[in-house]
Design a protein around this motif. Sequence first.
Motif, PDB file in Angstrom:
ATOM      1  N   LYS A   1       6.423   2.294   3.042  1.00 28.64           N
ATOM      2  CA  LYS A   1       6.575   1.549   1.793  1.00 28.64           C
ATOM      3  C   LYS A   1       6.248   2.429   0.591  1.00 28.64           C
ATOM      4  CE  LYS A   1       3.826  -1.695   3.268  1.00 28.64           C
ATOM      5  NZ  LYS A   1       2.988  -2.908   3.351  1.00 28.64           N
ATOM      6  N   ARG A   2       5.172   3.169   0.693  1.00 29.87           N
ATOM      7  CA  ARG A   2       4.785   4.046  -0.417  1.00 29.87           C
ATOM      8  C   ARG A   2       5.774   5.193  -0.559  1.00 29.87           C
ATOM      9  NH1 ARG A   2      -0.270   8.072  -0.479  1.00 29.87           N
ATOM     10  NH2 ARG A   2       0.062   8.964  -2.539  1.00 29.87           N
ATOM     11  N   LYS A   3       6.239   5.727   0.573  1.00 31.59           N
ATOM     12  CA  LYS A   3       7.204   6.832   0.549  1.00 31.59           C
ATOM     13  C   LYS A   3       8.488   6.421  -0.163  1.00 31.59           C
ATOM     14  CE  LYS A   3       7.704   9.190   4.340  1.00 31.59           C
ATOM     15  NZ  LYS A   3       8.111   9.566   5.707  1.00 31.59           N
ATOM     16  N   GLN A   4       8.989   5.232   0.162  1.00 37.96           N
ATOM     17  CA  GLN A   4      10.225   4.755  -0.452  1.00 37.96           C
ATOM     18  C   GLN A   4      10.056   4.571  -1.953  1.00 37.96           C
ATOM     19  OE1 GLN A   4      13.144   4.413   1.274  1.00 37.96           O
ATOM     20  NE2 GLN A   4      14.042   4.180  -0.750  1.00 37.96           N
ATOM     21  N   THR A   5       8.899   4.064  -2.363  1.00 39.41           N
ATOM     22  CA  THR A   5       8.628   3.852  -3.783  1.00 39.41           C
ATOM     23  C   THR A   5       8.617   5.170  -4.544  1.00 39.41           C
ATOM     24  OG1 THR A   5       7.272   1.934  -3.208  1.00 39.41           O
ATOM     25  CG2 THR A   5       7.041   2.790  -5.425  1.00 39.41           C
ATOM     26  N   ILE A   6       7.951   6.177  -3.981  1.00 38.11           N
ATOM     27  CA  ILE A   6       7.854   7.478  -4.653  1.00 38.11           C
ATOM     28  C   ILE A   6       9.209   8.176  -4.688  1.00 38.11           C
ATOM     29  CG2 ILE A   6       6.772   9.761  -4.573  1.00 38.11           C
ATOM     30  CD1 ILE A   6       4.335   8.462  -3.298  1.00 38.11           C
TER      31      ILE A   6
ATOM     32  N   LYS B   1       1.221   3.306 -21.552  1.00 37.46           N
ATOM     33  CA  LYS B   1       0.036   3.254 -20.675  1.00 37.46           C
ATOM     34  C   LYS B   1       0.379   2.551 -19.373  1.00 37.46           C
ATOM     35  CE  LYS B   1      -3.487   3.240 -24.332  1.00 37.46           C
ATOM     36  NZ  LYS B   1      -4.508   2.408 -25.028  1.00 37.46           N
ATOM     37  N   ASP B   2       1.161   1.445 -19.481  1.00 35.76           N
ATOM     38  CA  ASP B   2       1.573   0.720 -18.277  1.00 35.76           C
ATOM     39  C   ASP B   2       2.339   1.623 -17.319  1.00 35.76           C
ATOM     40  OD1 ASP B   2       0.454  -1.693 -19.027  1.00 35.76           O
ATOM     41  OD2 ASP B   2       2.255  -2.389 -20.051  1.00 35.76           O
ATOM     42  N   PHE B   3       3.292   2.401 -17.867  1.00 32.92           N
ATOM     43  CA  PHE B   3       4.099   3.293 -17.034  1.00 32.92           C
ATOM     44  C   PHE B   3       3.246   4.390 -16.404  1.00 32.92           C
ATOM     45  CE2 PHE B   3       7.739   1.526 -19.401  1.00 32.92           C
ATOM     46  CZ  PHE B   3       8.595   1.282 -18.339  1.00 32.92           C
ATOM     47  N   ILE B   4       2.351   4.977 -17.189  1.00 34.75           N
ATOM     48  CA  ILE B   4       1.518   6.070 -16.680  1.00 34.75           C
ATOM     49  C   ILE B   4       0.602   5.576 -15.563  1.00 34.75           C
ATOM     50  CG2 ILE B   4      -0.352   7.669 -17.267  1.00 34.75           C
ATOM     51  CD1 ILE B   4       0.939   7.865 -20.088  1.00 34.75           C
ATOM     52  N   VAL B   5      -0.032   4.408 -15.782  1.00 31.06           N
ATOM     53  CA  VAL B   5      -0.908   3.841 -14.755  1.00 31.06           C
ATOM     54  C   VAL B   5      -0.091   3.452 -13.522  1.00 31.06           C
ATOM     55  CG1 VAL B   5      -2.478   1.947 -14.200  1.00 31.06           C
ATOM     56  CG2 VAL B   5      -2.593   3.031 -16.436  1.00 31.06           C
ATOM     57  N   GLY B   6       1.128   2.918 -13.740  1.00 31.54           N
ATOM     58  CA  GLY B   6       1.991   2.546 -12.615  1.00 31.54           C
ATOM     59  C   GLY B   6       2.342   3.741 -11.741  1.00 31.54           C
ATOM     60  N   ILE B   7       2.672   4.869 -12.387  1.00 35.07           N
ATOM     61  CA  ILE B   7       2.981   6.098 -11.636  1.00 35.07           C
ATOM     62  C   ILE B   7       1.741   6.571 -10.883  1.00 35.07           C
ATOM     63  CG2 ILE B   7       3.596   8.533 -11.886  1.00 35.07           C
ATOM     64  CD1 ILE B   7       5.346   7.685 -14.280  1.00 35.07           C
ATOM     65  N   SER B   8       0.587   6.497 -11.528  1.00 35.72           N
ATOM     66  CA  SER B   8      -0.668   6.911 -10.889  1.00 35.72           C
ATOM     67  C   SER B   8      -0.971   6.061  -9.660  1.00 35.72           C
ATOM     68  CB  SER B   8      -1.818   6.803 -11.899  1.00 35.72           C
ATOM     69  OG  SER B   8      -3.052   7.078 -11.292  1.00 35.72           O
ATOM     70  N   ILE B   9      -0.759   4.748  -9.766  1.00 37.05           N
ATOM     71  CA  ILE B   9      -1.010   3.841  -8.638  1.00 37.05           C
ATOM     72  C   ILE B   9      -0.121   4.200  -7.450  1.00 37.05           C
ATOM     73  CG2 ILE B   9      -0.696   1.452  -7.855  1.00 37.05           C
ATOM     74  CD1 ILE B   9      -1.628   0.577 -10.663  1.00 37.05           C
ATOM     75  N   ILE B  10       1.155   4.516  -7.729  1.00 34.78           N
ATOM     76  CA  ILE B  10       2.101   4.851  -6.661  1.00 34.78           C
ATOM     77  C   ILE B  10       1.692   6.134  -5.949  1.00 34.78           C
ATOM     78  CG2 ILE B  10       4.482   5.572  -6.183  1.00 34.78           C
ATOM     79  CD1 ILE B  10       5.354   3.671  -8.431  1.00 34.78           C
ATOM     80  N   PHE B  11       1.398   7.179  -6.720  1.00 31.80           N
ATOM     81  CA  PHE B  11       1.101   8.476  -6.109  1.00 31.80           C
ATOM     82  C   PHE B  11      -0.272   8.507  -5.438  1.00 31.80           C
ATOM     83  CE2 PHE B  11       4.662   9.949  -8.678  1.00 31.80           C
ATOM     84  CZ  PHE B  11       5.247  10.860  -7.828  1.00 31.80           C
ATOM     85  N   GLU B  12      -1.223   7.735  -5.956  1.00 35.14           N
ATOM     86  CA  GLU B  12      -2.546   7.701  -5.336  1.00 35.14           C
ATOM     87  C   GLU B  12      -2.585   6.763  -4.135  1.00 35.14           C
ATOM     88  OE1 GLU B  12      -5.474   6.728  -8.236  1.00 35.14           O
ATOM     89  OE2 GLU B  12      -5.064   8.490  -9.488  1.00 35.14           O
ATOM     90  N   GLY B  13      -1.557   5.913  -4.004  1.00 40.63           N
ATOM     91  CA  GLY B  13      -1.498   5.005  -2.858  1.00 40.63           C
ATOM     92  C   GLY B  13      -2.587   3.953  -2.878  1.00 40.63           C
ATOM     93  N   GLN B  14      -2.931   3.447  -4.079  1.00 41.52           N
ATOM     94  CA  GLN B  14      -3.981   2.445  -4.179  1.00 41.52           C
ATOM     95  C   GLN B  14      -3.583   1.153  -3.466  1.00 41.52           C
ATOM     96  OE1 GLN B  14      -5.302   1.994  -8.243  1.00 41.52           O
ATOM     97  NE2 GLN B  14      -5.265   4.179  -8.617  1.00 41.52           N
ATOM     98  N   TYR B  15      -2.317   0.819  -3.518  1.00 42.85           N
ATOM     99  CA  TYR B  15      -1.784  -0.306  -2.750  1.00 42.85           C
ATOM    100  C   TYR B  15      -0.271  -0.179  -2.680  1.00 42.85           C
ATOM    101  CZ  TYR B  15      -1.369  -2.101  -7.547  1.00 42.85           C
ATOM    102  OH  TYR B  15      -1.114  -2.241  -8.882  1.00 42.85           O
ATOM    103  N   SER B  16       0.320  -0.880  -1.705  1.00 44.39           N
ATOM    104  CA  SER B  16       1.770  -0.864  -1.508  1.00 44.39           C
ATOM    105  C   SER B  16       2.268  -2.295  -1.396  1.00 44.39           C
ATOM    106  CB  SER B  16       2.138  -0.087  -0.235  1.00 44.39           C
ATOM    107  OG  SER B  16       1.673   1.241  -0.296  1.00 44.39           O
TER     108      SER B  16
END
Length: 260
Positions: free
Chosen positions: A44-49, A100-115
């Motif tokens: 799930k995370r791989k597909q998102t990234i 800020k929303d976009f930057i935090v969203g990208i950070s969440i995806i790459f850090e894998g905080q949740y999927s």
Amino acid sequence: MEYLLKKEVIAPIVIVILCILLCIISKKIVYKLFNFKIAHVNDKRKQTIVNLINNIVKFIIIMISILTLLEIYGIDTKSLVASFGVVGLVAGLALQDLLKDFIVGISIIFEGQYSIGDCVSINGFKGEVIPSNLRTTKLKAYTGEIKMISNRNITEIINYSIGNTNLIIDIGVAYESDIEKVKNVLENLCEKAKKEYKLKDISCLGIQELADSSIKFRIVVLSNYSEQFELDRKMKEKIVLAFNENNITIPYNQVVIHNG
């Protein structure tokens, strides 16, 4: 014929074709590179990234193609890019929260905080992560409500889907009950449930609390969070049936009325 051979006609066609080919090729390259280098990331995370990187690369290719086309038709792209820079700066100042929303969203995806599909608690609201975007995160509660949270406002995240968690089941019995008998019944129940539901670990810890009208025993089950709601219902049903078979009383409030 001479008109068709002019660069103003041929070049745009070539650029458009190259743009399409580059988008297709870049998509395949990104997918292959991602599979080879980051194979340990969940699907799930791989597909998102992968989708995020593909969109960024596609945007860059299209922008370069557009600037090249404008250059062919004699438009000064350098001054155009400079003006875009000024406009972008003004827009950036005006749309700080959106950025800020976009930057935090990208950070969440790459850090894998949740999927998508994870059960999380964000800022005190618990629910399942459903398809969202880089600007907001959407959570669907167990009761059906959907909450949309701006990514910049996310301050606390608890992810219940990373690893296993403990399901706690407290059972009250009457003070007149045979304590050893209750403990044996619950321990046998735990052994059967472990085999039946293929649990990693389940155990009866014994007496947890001496309450006002009951003695409370505690059972702890190590399981995946997404399975705990169903497992909790099944275990309580088995406990009631086992207590009925062994004449163990579960206390409940009663009202006694005396006629004068």
